[in-house]
Scaffold this motif. Structure first.
Motif: not given
Ligand SMILES: [Zn+2]
Ligand SMILES: [Zn+2]
Ligand SMILES: [Zn+2]
Length: 231
Positions: A77-78, A81-82, A89, A96, A184, A188, A193
Protein backbone atom coordinates in the motif's frame (compact mmCIF):
# COMPACT_ATOMS: atom_id res chain seq x y z
CA UNK A 1 -1.56 -40.01 24.83
CA UNK A 2 -4.69 -42.10 25.26
CA UNK A 3 -5.62 -43.31 28.69
CA UNK A 4 -5.75 -47.14 28.47
CA UNK A 5 -8.30 -47.39 31.29
CA UNK A 6 -10.71 -45.08 29.52
CA UNK A 7 -10.07 -46.94 26.29
CA UNK A 8 -11.35 -50.12 27.89
CA UNK A 9 -14.31 -48.43 29.55
CA UNK A 10 -15.62 -46.51 26.55
CA UNK A 11 -15.22 -48.63 23.41
CA UNK A 12 -18.96 -48.42 22.69
CA UNK A 13 -18.86 -44.64 22.99
CA UNK A 14 -16.03 -44.51 20.45
CA UNK A 15 -18.04 -46.54 17.93
CA UNK A 16 -21.03 -44.28 18.35
CA UNK A 17 -18.87 -41.18 17.95
CA UNK A 18 -17.40 -42.60 14.74
CA UNK A 19 -20.91 -43.10 13.38
CA UNK A 20 -21.96 -39.59 14.41
CA UNK A 21 -18.83 -38.18 12.78
CA UNK A 22 -19.83 -39.62 9.38
CA UNK A 23 -23.30 -38.12 9.60
CA UNK A 24 -22.26 -34.78 11.11
CA UNK A 25 -19.50 -34.11 8.60
CA UNK A 26 -21.95 -34.26 5.73
CA UNK A 27 -24.48 -32.06 7.50
CA UNK A 28 -24.24 -28.41 8.37
CA UNK A 29 -24.24 -29.01 12.13
CA UNK A 30 -20.69 -27.80 12.45
CA UNK A 31 -20.85 -26.49 15.99
CA UNK A 32 -22.53 -29.60 17.41
CA UNK A 33 -19.93 -31.83 15.92
CA UNK A 34 -17.10 -29.73 17.30
CA UNK A 35 -18.66 -29.92 20.77
CA UNK A 36 -18.74 -33.73 20.49
CA UNK A 37 -15.09 -33.70 19.43
CA UNK A 38 -14.26 -31.47 22.39
CA UNK A 39 -15.96 -33.82 24.84
CA UNK A 40 -14.29 -36.80 23.24
CA UNK A 41 -10.99 -35.01 23.67
CA UNK A 42 -11.63 -34.56 27.40
CA UNK A 43 -12.34 -38.30 27.68
CA UNK A 44 -9.39 -39.46 25.64
CA UNK A 45 -6.56 -37.00 25.60
CA UNK A 46 -4.74 -37.03 28.89
CA UNK A 47 -1.32 -35.71 27.94
CA UNK A 48 -2.11 -32.03 28.33
CA UNK A 49 1.54 -30.98 28.23
CA UNK A 50 1.93 -32.33 24.70
CA UNK A 51 -1.40 -30.90 23.56
CA UNK A 52 -0.85 -27.44 25.02
CA UNK A 53 2.72 -27.13 23.73
CA UNK A 54 1.59 -28.19 20.28
CA UNK A 55 -1.41 -25.81 20.36
CA UNK A 56 0.75 -22.87 21.49
CA UNK A 57 3.26 -23.50 18.68
CA UNK A 58 0.71 -23.87 15.90
CA UNK A 59 -1.45 -20.91 16.99
CA UNK A 60 1.68 -18.74 17.28
CA UNK A 61 2.87 -19.85 13.84
CA UNK A 62 -0.52 -19.04 12.34
CA UNK A 63 -0.32 -15.63 13.99
CA UNK A 64 3.17 -15.02 12.54
CA UNK A 65 1.92 -16.01 9.07
CA UNK A 66 -0.92 -13.48 9.43
CA UNK A 67 1.49 -10.81 10.63
CA UNK A 68 3.71 -11.31 7.59
CA UNK A 69 0.79 -11.29 5.16
CA UNK A 70 -0.59 -8.12 6.74
CA UNK A 71 2.82 -6.44 6.82
CA UNK A 72 3.25 -7.24 3.10
CA UNK A 73 -0.10 -5.67 2.45
CA UNK A 74 0.93 -2.61 4.46
CA UNK A 75 4.17 -2.23 2.47
CA UNK A 76 2.45 -2.71 -0.91
CA UNK A 77 0.00 0.00 0.00
CA UNK A 78 2.78 2.41 0.93
CA UNK A 79 4.84 1.51 -2.16
CA UNK A 80 1.86 2.59 -4.29
CA UNK A 81 1.42 5.74 -2.28
CA UNK A 82 5.10 6.75 -2.21
CA UNK A 83 5.63 5.86 -5.86
CA UNK A 84 3.27 8.66 -6.81
CA UNK A 85 4.78 11.00 -4.19
CA UNK A 86 7.74 13.37 -3.86
CA UNK A 87 11.38 12.48 -4.51
CA UNK A 88 11.92 12.13 -0.75
CA UNK A 89 9.07 9.62 -0.59
CA UNK A 90 10.49 7.68 -3.55
CA UNK A 91 13.83 7.39 -1.72
CA UNK A 92 12.13 5.12 0.85
CA UNK A 93 11.03 2.65 -1.83
CA UNK A 94 14.22 0.48 -2.01
CA UNK A 95 13.94 -0.20 1.75
CA UNK A 96 10.30 -1.24 1.37
CA UNK A 97 11.11 -3.54 -1.53
CA UNK A 98 14.00 -5.11 0.36
CA UNK A 99 11.68 -5.77 3.30
CA UNK A 100 9.09 -7.34 0.98
CA UNK A 101 11.72 -9.78 -0.33
CA UNK A 102 12.77 -10.68 3.24
CA UNK A 103 9.11 -11.19 4.22
CA UNK A 104 8.59 -13.53 1.28
CA UNK A 105 11.45 -15.72 2.52
CA UNK A 106 10.15 -15.58 6.08
CA UNK A 107 6.66 -16.60 4.95
CA UNK A 108 8.04 -19.66 3.16
CA UNK A 109 10.16 -20.57 6.21
CA UNK A 110 7.13 -20.34 8.50
CA UNK A 111 5.00 -22.30 6.07
CA UNK A 112 7.47 -25.18 6.36
CA UNK A 113 7.37 -24.91 10.17
CA UNK A 114 3.57 -24.93 10.01
CA UNK A 115 3.53 -28.06 7.83
CA UNK A 116 5.91 -29.80 10.26
CA UNK A 117 3.72 -28.84 13.22
CA UNK A 118 0.64 -30.06 11.41
CA UNK A 119 2.29 -33.41 10.68
CA UNK A 120 3.19 -33.64 14.39
CA UNK A 121 -0.34 -32.89 15.59
CA UNK A 122 -1.32 -35.21 18.45
CA UNK A 123 -3.51 -37.97 17.01
CA UNK A 124 -7.14 -38.29 18.05
CA UNK A 125 -10.02 -35.85 18.16
CA UNK A 126 -7.66 -32.82 18.33
CA UNK A 127 -6.17 -33.71 14.98
CA UNK A 128 -9.42 -34.53 13.18
CA UNK A 129 -11.08 -31.41 14.62
CA UNK A 130 -8.24 -29.09 13.70
CA UNK A 131 -7.86 -30.46 10.16
CA UNK A 132 -11.60 -30.44 9.56
CA UNK A 133 -11.93 -26.78 10.56
CA UNK A 134 -8.98 -25.67 8.43
CA UNK A 135 -10.39 -27.31 5.27
CA UNK A 136 -12.43 -24.13 4.90
CA UNK A 137 -9.95 -21.30 4.05
CA UNK A 138 -12.09 -18.68 5.82
CA UNK A 139 -12.83 -20.84 8.88
CA UNK A 140 -11.99 -17.91 11.18
CA UNK A 141 -15.12 -16.06 10.06
CA UNK A 142 -17.34 -18.86 11.40
CA UNK A 143 -16.32 -18.16 14.97
CA UNK A 144 -18.32 -15.41 16.60
CA UNK A 145 -15.76 -15.29 19.42
CA UNK A 146 -12.88 -14.66 16.99
CA UNK A 147 -14.82 -11.85 15.29
CA UNK A 148 -15.68 -10.26 18.62
CA UNK A 149 -12.12 -10.72 19.87
CA UNK A 150 -10.85 -8.93 16.74
CA UNK A 151 -13.29 -6.06 17.38
CA UNK A 152 -12.43 -5.86 21.12
CA UNK A 153 -8.72 -5.67 20.29
CA UNK A 154 -9.38 -2.68 18.03
CA UNK A 155 -9.26 -4.77 14.83
CA UNK A 156 -11.17 -4.37 11.58
CA UNK A 157 -14.15 -6.51 12.71
CA UNK A 158 -15.12 -3.54 14.91
CA UNK A 159 -15.41 -1.25 11.86
CA UNK A 160 -17.20 -1.27 8.52
CA UNK A 161 -14.08 -1.83 6.36
CA UNK A 162 -14.58 -5.65 6.16
CA UNK A 163 -10.82 -6.28 5.80
CA UNK A 164 -11.02 -9.67 7.57
CA UNK A 165 -13.71 -10.82 5.14
CA UNK A 166 -11.70 -9.75 2.09
CA UNK A 167 -8.24 -11.25 2.49
CA UNK A 168 -5.63 -9.76 0.16
CA UNK A 169 -3.53 -12.41 -1.49
CA UNK A 170 -4.75 -15.85 -2.70
CA UNK A 171 -1.13 -17.03 -2.52
CA UNK A 172 -1.11 -16.34 1.22
CA UNK A 173 -4.01 -18.48 2.42
CA UNK A 174 -2.24 -19.54 5.59
CA UNK A 175 -1.86 -15.85 6.36
CA UNK A 176 -5.58 -15.11 6.15
CA UNK A 177 -7.35 -14.27 9.38
CA UNK A 178 -8.15 -11.54 11.84
CA UNK A 179 -6.05 -8.47 12.51
CA UNK A 180 -2.60 -8.52 14.07
CA UNK A 181 -0.41 -5.57 15.01
CA UNK A 182 0.68 -5.46 11.34
CA UNK A 183 -2.72 -4.83 9.76
CA UNK A 184 -2.40 -1.80 7.46
CA UNK A 185 -5.96 -0.66 8.05
CA UNK A 186 -5.65 -0.90 11.87
CA UNK A 187 -2.31 0.92 11.78
CA UNK A 188 -3.93 3.73 9.82
CA UNK A 189 -6.84 3.83 12.20
CA UNK A 190 -4.76 3.79 15.39
CA UNK A 191 -1.65 5.74 14.41
CA UNK A 192 -2.35 7.26 11.01
CA UNK A 193 0.44 5.25 9.35
CA UNK A 194 3.05 5.74 12.07
CA UNK A 195 4.53 2.87 14.04
CA UNK A 196 2.15 1.53 16.70
CA UNK A 197 2.84 2.53 20.27
CA UNK A 198 3.65 -0.42 22.57
CA UNK A 199 0.30 0.05 24.31
CA UNK A 200 -1.63 -0.20 21.03
CA UNK A 201 0.49 -3.12 19.87
CA UNK A 202 -0.33 -5.06 23.03
CA UNK A 203 -3.99 -4.19 22.71
CA UNK A 204 -4.14 -5.32 19.07
CA UNK A 205 -2.10 -8.45 19.73
CA UNK A 206 -2.30 -9.53 23.36
CA UNK A 207 0.07 -12.20 24.66
CA UNK A 208 -1.15 -15.67 25.57
CA UNK A 209 0.73 -18.75 26.69
CA UNK A 210 -0.95 -22.13 26.71
CA UNK A 211 2.12 -23.76 28.25
CA UNK A 212 1.60 -21.84 31.51
CA UNK A 213 -0.92 -23.31 33.97
CA UNK A 214 -3.49 -22.50 35.09
CA UNK A 215 -4.64 -21.01 31.79
CA UNK A 216 -5.92 -17.47 31.83
CA UNK A 217 -9.48 -16.94 30.62
CA UNK A 218 -8.03 -15.52 27.42
CA UNK A 219 -5.82 -18.57 26.84
CA UNK A 220 -8.81 -20.85 27.35
CA UNK A 221 -10.89 -18.90 24.83
CA UNK A 222 -8.01 -18.88 22.35
CA UNK A 223 -7.68 -22.66 22.62
CA UNK A 224 -11.39 -23.23 22.13
CA UNK A 225 -11.61 -20.88 19.17
CA UNK A 226 -8.44 -21.88 17.30
CA UNK A 227 -8.45 -25.60 17.95
CA UNK A 228 -12.18 -26.39 18.18
CA UNK A 229 -13.74 -23.35 16.51
CA UNK A 230 -16.08 -23.08 19.48
CA UNK A 231 -17.43 -19.81 20.85
ZN1 LIG B 1 -9.92 -2.70 7.98
ZN1 LIG C 1 -7.24 -4.57 10.84
ZN1 LIG D 1 -11.32 -9.37 12.18
Amino acid sequence: MKNPVKQIRFPALEEILDLIQDVAETSSRWINWQIIRGKRHILWETDWDVVSRWAQSIIETEERLRQITQRENFLKKYIHKYHAGSEAAKAALPDFIEELIALDHEYMRLERIYDTLLAGCPVGPIRSGYEWIRKEPQWYLKSEWLRQDCARRGGCCGRQCKCCENPPDPMRRKGWGHCTAQCACCNDELEDGFRLTERNRRMLQPDFDLTVYPWSDYSREIFRAYIWSLD
